[in-house]
Write a protein that holds these residues in place. Structure first.
Motif, PDB file in Angstrom:
ATOM      1  N   MET A   1      55.757-135.186  -4.756  1.00  0.00           N
ATOM      2  CA  MET A   1      55.818-133.976  -3.944  1.00  0.00           C
ATOM      3  C   MET A   1      56.526-132.860  -4.717  1.00  0.00           C
ATOM      4  O   MET A   1      57.574-133.086  -5.327  1.00  0.00           O
ATOM      5  N   ILE A   2      55.942-131.688  -4.709  1.00  0.00           N
ATOM      6  CA  ILE A   2      56.572-130.521  -5.317  1.00  0.00           C
ATOM      7  C   ILE A   2      56.700-129.461  -4.224  1.00  0.00           C
ATOM      8  O   ILE A   2      55.692-128.930  -3.745  1.00  0.00           O
ATOM      9  N   PRO A   3      57.930-129.156  -3.814  1.00  0.00           N
ATOM     10  CA  PRO A   3      58.088-128.165  -2.740  1.00  0.00           C
ATOM     11  C   PRO A   3      57.845-126.751  -3.259  1.00  0.00           C
ATOM     12  O   PRO A   3      57.909-126.497  -4.461  1.00  0.00           O
ATOM     13  N   PHE A   4      57.573-125.841  -2.338  1.00  0.00           N
ATOM     14  CA  PHE A   4      57.430-124.437  -2.707  1.00  0.00           C
ATOM     15  C   PHE A   4      58.780-123.842  -3.082  1.00  0.00           C
ATOM     16  O   PHE A   4      58.889-122.972  -3.949  1.00  0.00           O
TER      17      PHE A   4
ATOM     18  N   ASP B   1      46.780-131.035  -0.836  1.00  0.00           N
ATOM     19  CA  ASP B   1      46.330-132.432  -0.808  1.00  0.00           C
ATOM     20  C   ASP B   1      47.025-133.259  -1.885  1.00  0.00           C
ATOM     21  O   ASP B   1      47.224-134.468  -1.725  1.00  0.00           O
ATOM     22  N   ALA B   2      47.384-132.601  -2.998  1.00  0.00           N
ATOM     23  CA  ALA B   2      48.075-133.284  -4.094  1.00  0.00           C
ATOM     24  C   ALA B   2      49.589-133.323  -3.891  1.00  0.00           C
ATOM     25  O   ALA B   2      50.323-133.762  -4.793  1.00  0.00           O
ATOM     26  N   GLY B   3      50.062-132.862  -2.756  1.00  0.00           N
ATOM     27  CA  GLY B   3      51.484-132.885  -2.475  1.00  0.00           C
ATOM     28  C   GLY B   3      52.242-131.716  -3.074  1.00  0.00           C
ATOM     29  O   GLY B   3      53.459-131.779  -3.243  1.00  0.00           O
ATOM     30  N   ILE B   4      51.531-130.633  -3.409  1.00  0.00           N
ATOM     31  CA  ILE B   4      52.141-129.444  -3.999  1.00  0.00           C
ATOM     32  C   ILE B   4      52.125-128.328  -2.962  1.00  0.00           C
ATOM     33  O   ILE B   4      51.061-127.913  -2.501  1.00  0.00           O
ATOM     34  N   SER B   5      53.286-127.833  -2.603  1.00  0.00           N
ATOM     35  CA  SER B   5      53.367-126.752  -1.621  1.00  0.00           C
ATOM     36  C   SER B   5      53.080-125.424  -2.307  1.00  0.00           C
ATOM     37  O   SER B   5      53.706-125.095  -3.313  1.00  0.00           O
ATOM     38  N   ALA B   6      52.141-124.673  -1.772  1.00  0.00           N
ATOM     39  CA  ALA B   6      51.810-123.334  -2.269  1.00  0.00           C
ATOM     40  C   ALA B   6      51.666-122.427  -1.061  1.00  0.00           C
ATOM     41  O   ALA B   6      51.688-122.876   0.084  1.00  0.00           O
ATOM     42  N   GLY B   7      51.535-121.142  -1.315  1.00  0.00           N
ATOM     43  CA  GLY B   7      51.454-120.199  -0.206  1.00  0.00           C
ATOM     44  C   GLY B   7      50.626-118.980  -0.548  1.00  0.00           C
ATOM     45  O   GLY B   7      49.982-118.920  -1.605  1.00  0.00           O
ATOM     46  N   ILE B   8      50.633-118.012   0.357  1.00  0.00           N
ATOM     47  CA  ILE B   8      49.918-116.751   0.166  1.00  0.00           C
ATOM     48  C   ILE B   8      50.848-115.632   0.620  1.00  0.00           C
ATOM     49  O   ILE B   8      51.319-115.640   1.761  1.00  0.00           O
ATOM     50  N   HIS B   9      51.097-114.672  -0.252  1.00  0.00           N
ATOM     51  CA  HIS B   9      51.989-113.541   0.067  1.00  0.00           C
ATOM     52  C   HIS B   9      51.310-112.218  -0.304  1.00  0.00           C
ATOM     53  O   HIS B   9      51.462-111.750  -1.411  1.00  0.00           O
ATOM     54  N   TYR B  10      50.460-111.683   0.605  1.00  0.00           N
ATOM     55  CA  TYR B  10      50.269-112.037   2.002  1.00  0.00           C
ATOM     56  C   TYR B  10      48.776-112.091   2.302  1.00  0.00           C
ATOM     57  O   TYR B  10      48.016-111.297   1.740  1.00  0.00           O
ATOM     58  N   PRO B  11      48.336-113.008   3.204  1.00  0.00           N
ATOM     59  CA  PRO B  11      46.899-113.200   3.397  1.00  0.00           C
ATOM     60  C   PRO B  11      46.204-112.080   4.167  1.00  0.00           C
ATOM     61  O   PRO B  11      45.019-111.837   3.947  1.00  0.00           O
ATOM     62  N   VAL B  12      46.925-111.429   5.076  1.00  0.00           N
ATOM     63  CA  VAL B  12      46.351-110.323   5.859  1.00  0.00           C
ATOM     64  C   VAL B  12      47.273-109.121   5.704  1.00  0.00           C
ATOM     65  O   VAL B  12      48.409-109.144   6.177  1.00  0.00           O
ATOM     66  N   PRO B  13      46.825-108.065   5.030  1.00  0.00           N
ATOM     67  CA  PRO B  13      47.694-106.897   4.877  1.00  0.00           C
ATOM     68  C   PRO B  13      47.998-106.265   6.222  1.00  0.00           C
ATOM     69  O   PRO B  13      47.251-106.430   7.197  1.00  0.00           O
ATOM     70  N   VAL B  14      49.111-105.541   6.265  1.00  0.00           N
ATOM     71  CA  VAL B  14      49.608-105.042   7.545  1.00  0.00           C
ATOM     72  C   VAL B  14      48.577-104.160   8.237  1.00  0.00           C
ATOM     73  O   VAL B  14      48.434-104.209   9.466  1.00  0.00           O
ATOM     74  N   HIS B  15      47.851-103.329   7.489  1.00  0.00           N
ATOM     75  CA  HIS B  15      46.942-102.386   8.137  1.00  0.00           C
ATOM     76  C   HIS B  15      45.778-103.084   8.848  1.00  0.00           C
ATOM     77  O   HIS B  15      45.089-102.461   9.658  1.00  0.00           O
ATOM     78  N   LEU B  16      45.576-104.381   8.559  1.00  0.00           N
ATOM     79  CA  LEU B  16      44.517-105.137   9.226  1.00  0.00           C
ATOM     80  C   LEU B  16      45.071-106.153  10.227  1.00  0.00           C
ATOM     81  O   LEU B  16      44.299-106.930  10.800  1.00  0.00           O
ATOM     82  N   GLN B  17      46.373-106.157  10.439  1.00  0.00           N
ATOM     83  CA  GLN B  17      46.966-107.041  11.437  1.00  0.00           C
ATOM     84  C   GLN B  17      46.655-106.523  12.841  1.00  0.00           C
ATOM     85  O   GLN B  17      46.718-105.327  13.107  1.00  0.00           O
TER      86      GLN B  17
END
Length: 392
Positions: A1-4, A300-316
């Protein structure tokens, strides 16, 4: 496991100091606006190369109070970016002003100064650039435009503790700078926290009033204010961590260099900081077509990743009333579709970075090749400006 992010590993390194600092506050019986907070404000102001610091309870509060201290209010407009956490926009709205979004530069992913002047109207009061992922916006042209038009500049430095632009620290170039000490930040509390830094004593004084119910003295309320104070336990913890911030920052930068080397054949898929910038890598993001497939494979491989940011503010959905639509900010929207944030923290081991990149390649090699060839459709004048700036 590799944390973010591995906050337990960080705590284990400094546990005796943290525990002693917390116990000291508890034993003192002084929990709000005490000596720990005063010491932290002095030290953090010095770290940021500013004259004043006022600690508050969150980064959002820091932005809110900075706007109010600068005189931003109902009927005003604040030029900012949509590629940020929603707190940037929320703080503008809290002040009663209207956010006006402009696009970001396709290489640095921060505010594109070449688009600012077209967004200025008679109602514009301030410019609020965001230092994204630990890289500062191009502050020199931003400040030149602001001074030419008589505008206030407030730096959103929530992700940029210790970042530099031509050897000047984040928060020290604009009229005010705002930081978050959320636990996951490069300098993080054991809860919530934030700060406003400035060179101007009148702004510092007004933030002092606003964060503490507008009080000049106890029960002497000079102006309407808020309960935005930082507690002494968080200040004590931050005082301990401030001794380590440079060591941790250089460890982050080393981890980023390792990622750079492992991904060196993937041109334009990685951050592109200018040579004069010190990127502190709160986030290490790559651009990747087919990002969601790669994200799933990493997890799935136990590696934590993310998205910064998936939806920009103007489309929230929460900000639909601002009237923006898909296509209004093409570079911002492209980046939001392509961003993938890889694990990065001071304790990340070299072999962990190798495993992250190997998994990423296996999951998305064809798409990575597409990303190399991807080009941003952007007005020629702005692209020329961007490349000229990168060479400076």
């Amino acid at each position: 496991m590799i944390p973010f992010l591995d906050l337990k590993a960080q705590y284990s390194q400094i546990k005796p100091e943290i525990d002693a600092a917390v116990a000291r506050v508890i034993a003192s019986g002084h929990f709000v606006l005490g000596p720990e907070g005063t010491a932290f404000e002095e030290r953090f102001a010095d770290y940021c190369q500013t004259a004043h610091c006022r600690a508050v309870n969150t980064g959002t509060s820091a932005l809110h109070l900075a706007l109010l201290a600068a005189g931003v209010g109902p009927g005003d407009e604040v030029i900012t970016v949509s590629l940020t956490f929603v707190a940037t926009t929320a703080a503008i709205l809290y002040s009663g002003a209207k956010p006006v979004f402009i696009d970001v530069d396709p290489l640095t992913w921060t505010m594109d100064p070449g688009l600012i002047e077209a967004a200025i109207t008679p109602r514009t009061k301030a410019i609020l650039p965001v230092h994204l992922h630990g890289l500062m916006a191009d502050m020199d042209p931003i400040m030149a435009i602001a001074r030419r038009h008589g505008l206030v500049v407030i730096e959103d430095a929530a992700q940029a503790h210790g970042a530099e632009h031509r050897r000047r620290r984040a928060g020290s170039i604009g009229d005010l700078g705002c930081f978050s000490f959320y636990p996951g930040k490069n300098l993080g509390a054991f809860g919530e926290g934030g700060a406003v830094v400035t060179h101007r004593p009148e702004f510092a004084h007004r933030v002092s009033l606003l964060r503490d119910w507008g009080q000049e003295a106890k029960y002497d309320h000079a102006i309407p204010g808020y309960n935005y104070r930082m507690d002494e336990i968080q200040s004590a913890i931050l005082n301990v961590k401030l001794d380590y911030i440079e060591r941790w920052t250089e460890a982050r930068r080393s981890a980023a260099e390792r990622y750079d080397a492992l991904l060196s054949d993937l041109s334009f898929a990685r951050p592109q900081p200018p040579r004069h910038a010190r990127h502190v890598y709160h986030v290490y993001a790559v651009r990747l077509k087919g990002r969601d497939h790669a994200l799933s494979a990493l997890r799935d491989a136990g590696i934590s990743a993310g998205i910064h940011y998936p939806v920009p503010v103007h489309l929230q959905r929460a900000y639909a009333e601002l009237g923006y639509r898909a296509g209004d900010l093409p570079v911002t929207e492209m980046l939001a579709n392509d961003f993938l944030s890889l694990p990065i923290y001071p304790e990340l081991l070299p072999e962990q970075a190798v495993e992250v990149v190997a998994t990423l390649r296996n999951a998305a090699a064809p798409r990575l090749s597409e990303a190399v060839a991807a080009r941003v459709e952007h007005p020629q004048s702005v692209m020329t400006w961007s490349h000229n700036r990168r060479a400076s």
